[in-house]
Write a protein that holds these residues in place. Structure first.
Motif, PDB file in Angstrom:
ATOM      1  N   TYR A 123     -86.990  56.906  63.699  1.00 11.38           N
ATOM      2  CA  TYR A 123     -86.394  56.043  64.445  1.00 11.38           C
ATOM      3  C   TYR A 123     -84.970  56.356  64.318  1.00 11.38           C
ATOM      4  N   ASN A 129     -78.798  57.450  68.543  1.00 11.58           N
ATOM      5  CA  ASN A 129     -78.874  58.383  69.737  1.00 11.58           C
ATOM      6  C   ASN A 129     -79.542  59.495  69.531  1.00 11.58           C
ATOM      7  N   SER A 182     -79.923  49.560  70.509  1.00 16.31           N
ATOM      8  CA  SER A 182     -80.712  50.426  71.088  1.00 16.31           C
ATOM      9  C   SER A 182     -81.234  51.366  70.069  1.00 16.31           C
ATOM     10  N   TYR A 183     -82.678  51.728  69.761  1.00 15.36           N
ATOM     11  CA  TYR A 183     -83.368  52.687  68.932  1.00 15.36           C
ATOM     12  C   TYR A 183     -84.172  53.572  69.727  1.00 15.36           C
ATOM     13  N   ARG A 184     -84.237  54.853  69.133  1.00 14.11           N
ATOM     14  CA  ARG A 184     -85.024  55.878  69.802  1.00 14.11           C
ATOM     15  C   ARG A 184     -86.235  56.122  68.747  1.00 14.11           C
ATOM     16  N   SER A 222     -87.177  54.800  73.858  1.00 11.27           N
ATOM     17  CA  SER A 222     -85.906  54.140  73.919  1.00 11.27           C
ATOM     18  C   SER A 222     -86.322  52.525  73.778  1.00 11.27           C
TER      19      SER A 222
END
Length: 142
Positions: A71, A75, A102-104, A123
């Motif tokens: 994670y 970005n 916000s996590y990817r 996301s």
């Protein structure tokens, strides 16, 4: 191509004989490793301080032995590997996250021949769970 050669020559009245022997390197065929395909359809469901991830497992031979779940909160500039006990289950809950950030997420599959490419990126923003106890209460009476 390698060859054997022998030559004789005369140097200051002496006959000098030399033999050059070159051994050809044996060509060993390389069998293409059967790394798994990337997992697909990665999705995440947010909750308080965590995200529950699910994905579709690729078929693989040799069989899958684990997944790597990563994670990023910047970005995708840097990635952190999520702690995980080895498992072939196509899901994981990533904990210890910060709400409203916000996590990817991305996942790769592992088998005896190596690591797959990464899945699609999902996301997700963890959100606090609100219950009646968390709702503000108002009174019209002084």
């Amino acid at each position: 191509m390698y060859s054997l050669s022998k030559c004789n020559w005369v140097s200051r009245g002496l006959v000098v004989a030399t033999t050059a022997v070159v051994v050809a390197a044996l060509a060993v065929p390389v069998v293409n490793a059967a790394v798994p395909d990337a997992p697909t359809a990665l999705t995440g469901t947010p909750s308080n301080l965590q995200v529950a991830l699910t994905w579709t497992a690729p078929s693989a031979s040799p069989a899958l032995s684990d997944y790597i779940v990563e994670y990023s909160s910047d970005n995708g500039v840097t990635w952190t590997q999520s702690a995980r006990t080895a498992s072939t289950t196509a899901s994981q809950t990533v904990t210890g996250l910060t709400n409203s950030v916000s996590y990817r997420f991305r996942v790769s599959a592992i088998n005896a021949d190596g690591q797959s490419a990464y899945s699609n990126v999902a996301s997700v923003v963890p959100i606090p769970n609100h219950t009646k106890a968390h709702l503000p209460s108002y009174s019209a009476c002084p």
